[in-house]
Scaffold this active site. Sequence first.
Site, PDB file in Angstrom:
ATOM      1  N   SER A  64       1.053  -1.337  -0.332  1.00 51.35           N
ATOM      2  CA  SER A  64       0.052  -0.179  -0.207  1.00 51.35           C
ATOM      3  C   SER A  64       0.998   1.075   0.051  1.00 51.35           C
ATOM      4  CB  SER A  64      -1.139   0.163   0.892  1.00 51.35           C
ATOM      5  OG  SER A  64      -1.698  -0.792   1.648  1.00 51.35           O
TER       6      SER A  64
HETATM    7  N1  SAM Z   1      -1.018  -3.382   4.002  1.00 50.22           N
HETATM    8  C1  SAM Z   1      -0.029  -4.706   2.815  1.00 50.22           C
HETATM    9  C2  SAM Z   1       0.386  -3.969   2.687  1.00 50.22           C
HETATM   10  O1  SAM Z   1       1.424  -2.935   3.113  1.00 50.22           O
HETATM   11  O2  SAM Z   1       1.691  -4.321   1.960  1.00 50.22           O
HETATM   12  C3  SAM Z   1      -0.866  -4.082   1.718  1.00 50.22           C
HETATM   13  C4  SAM Z   1      -1.081  -5.545   1.004  1.00 50.22           C
HETATM   14  S1  SAM Z   1      -2.608  -5.539  -0.457  1.00 50.22           S
HETATM   15  C5  SAM Z   1      -3.160  -3.227  -1.434  1.00 50.22           C
HETATM   16  C6  SAM Z   1      -3.878  -6.580   0.182  1.00 50.22           C
HETATM   17  C7  SAM Z   1      -3.690  -8.010  -0.109  1.00 50.22           C
HETATM   18  O3  SAM Z   1      -5.130  -8.339   0.514  1.00 50.22           O
HETATM   19  C8  SAM Z   1      -3.004  -8.647  -1.615  1.00 50.22           C
HETATM   20  O4  SAM Z   1      -1.761  -9.671  -1.332  1.00 50.22           O
HETATM   21  C9  SAM Z   1      -4.120  -9.696  -0.912  1.00 50.22           C
HETATM   22  O5  SAM Z   1      -3.494 -11.183  -1.500  1.00 50.22           O
HETATM   23  C10 SAM Z   1      -4.799  -9.816   0.441  1.00 50.22           C
HETATM   24  N2  SAM Z   1      -6.166 -10.083   0.059  1.00 50.22           N
HETATM   25  C11 SAM Z   1      -7.419  -9.965  -0.331  1.00 50.22           C
HETATM   26  N3  SAM Z   1      -8.478 -10.854   0.126  1.00 50.22           N
HETATM   27  C12 SAM Z   1      -8.272 -11.089   0.964  1.00 50.22           C
HETATM   28  C13 SAM Z   1      -9.357 -12.269   2.274  1.00 50.22           C
HETATM   29  N4  SAM Z   1      -9.940 -12.089   1.935  1.00 50.22           N
HETATM   30  N5  SAM Z   1      -8.504 -12.292   3.528  1.00 50.22           N
HETATM   31  C14 SAM Z   1      -7.129 -12.385   3.491  1.00 50.22           C
HETATM   32  N6  SAM Z   1      -6.520 -11.662   2.667  1.00 50.22           N
HETATM   33  C15 SAM Z   1      -6.505 -10.838   1.292  1.00 50.22           C
END
Ligand code: SAM
Length: 666
Positions: A64
């Site tokens: 993010s």
């Molecule tokens: N805060 C994280 C970072 O700074 O790296 C953000 C990661 S990214 C924006 C969002 C993540 O949400 C992705 O890695 C995706 O695989 C995960 N994701 C999507 N749906 C999800 C779910 N139902 N449960 C867990 N993770 C999920």
Amino acid sequence: MPGSPKTVSARRRMVDIIARRGVRDRRVLEAMREVPREEFVDPGFEEFAYEDAALPIAEDQTISQPYIVALMLEAAELSPDDRMLEVGAGSGYAAAVAGRIARRIYGIERLPTLAQAAQGRFRKLGYHNIEIRVGDGTLGWPEAAPFDAILVAAGGPAVPQALKEQLAIGGRLIIPVGSLVPAQTLIKIVRHGEDEFEEEELGGVMFVPLIGEQGWSEDGRRSATNHLPGRSRNLTLPQMIAEIAEPLPNFDDPAFGRLFDRFADRRVVLLGEASHGTAEFYRARAAITRHLIAQHGFVIVAVEADWPDAAVVDRYVRHRDARTDTQPPFQRFPTWMWRNTEVAALIEWMRNHNSGLAEMNRRAGFYGLDIYNMSASIASVLKYLDEVDPQAAKIARERYGCLTPWQREPSTYGRAVLSAGYRKCEEAIVQQCQELLQKQIEYAAHDSDEFLNAAQNARLVASAERYYRIMYYGGPESWNLRDTHMFQTLEHLLEARGPASKAIVWAHNSHIGDARSTEMGSVRGELNVGQLCRERFGSEAALIGFGTHTGTVAAASDWDGEMEIKRVRPSHRDSYERLCHDAGIAKFLLDPQRDEAVRRRLLEPKLERFIGVIYRPETEVLSHYAEASLPQQFDAYVWFDETTALTPLGPEHHRPGLPDTYPFGL
Ligand code: SAM
């Protein structure tokens, strides 16, 4: 604080920017100063770790944007005793920052490779209060509930009930929600009682989809109800467009600007036009511009106009001292492009808006990106040097003297260079520009705005000299030089207005729609401002195109000809315009990100109409249509089925008793 002195200072700078953008929570800022973000990005991206931008990580996911992480953590109001759940732990960066503030962090990530990599990072960095597990975070982590805070780092169609239930009383849930992927609204929910929840909107954001039982399904449908528009039934493409089209309100309705909130976090928002003479394109861009300035802190309006002309307007809108010795702006063909009622109204609005802002740097400025008014730029550099360095002014006068014979008619310069050995102009003019830039510290001490103006004019003369020289040979080089100059001017402006500054660009679709997805790039080898912005700013740039089916337009028949009101022919049957017309909605925003199926159907190249200052309906297909792939060219497209010619400012707009320089009152 881990990291080399260079990374530590880059991290500090990044946190300073976040603080300047309005994040006040000292615990959050302090934690971000501690966590080495370079450890969380993928190999090869370390040098970008401290740009305030989301970056790609494995499995097509993102780490993010630091500002958004800060914003969410601030909204979560974390205290040292808190226990927090993060859904979508991804790289682990947000969890790591939260772990510096709160007692214990529980992270859920659905993709095992990402979860493992995050765990490895926590071990390496000694962050022992974070636990990660692989799973569907929309169901929460019931065994560890209740949580004082829950952060969701992916966007779902609605707030998962399980997460609300796992909030402690007094707990805060921060989650992006919306039916548009990747644009959503960030929502904060506070649980006040067993069934008592308070909801607040924090603004537009862009996250990857939240995939799970209470989120989206893998193929982008809503898991529970399966009803994303335009997918399951056999619809024609115009019908599919109609399903995702967002009708536009009236220009003066605040809801008009709000439709564009999804782009408010971008560093640059580029607004196109399908002709230089259509009132609706100007009105829509003015409404979006007013909204982005007033609600989202944009401070740069950079337009496809000549720098020295726009500089006169900038003095007016930012309440800087007017100069009495400059020419009235926008005298060059096509005057209606800037001397029209829509632009005059925007200029007055900007001046009024700025009058309420004491700090010069918060006032929105009006700048020109284009290179055509070389003689005004030369005059401006000389005038500046006369004031700050008369000795340098003498030398500059001699150098620029080389161009004197062509100042009025620069287009003949290229031929003269060939025949009479005028190449020496180039060296003298480049040297002049370099010398002025080298004296930045000395000169800018007088007034940084005046220095920026002089520097930009000197750069413009150097670009224009090359432009007119190579124009003579034909080919894509002169176009590329002009668009590169426009892009670099934008970069200089962003630099001059500070690292947190955000810009709105007004230019023709041919400049702002990514050239690589049109014939310009693929056949003619031309690049443009939109392409360069995407290459430089990635997803921090929003490219918004405009189009119409028919109506009237202000245009000339030949270069330097009179402005006429011409009828625009109904759009070609094989064009994107015809598809939008057949959608049957008078005016709308088309955001192809809303539905992957529509986006994919639109990808296949089709004709698109480009009307500049000249319109020749009699040879329309040859003169004005080119192939493009619209969803690749633009991030969104604004449609007006029927449009009207804009109104140029005539003598009736001169206020009695005021000099010739009205309408801008300059
Ligand atoms: N805060 C994280 C970072 O700074 O790296 C953000 C990661 S990214 C924006 C969002 C993540 O949400 C992705 O890695 C995706 O695989 C995960 N994701 C999507 N749906 C999800 C779910 N139902 N449960 C867990 N993770 C999920």
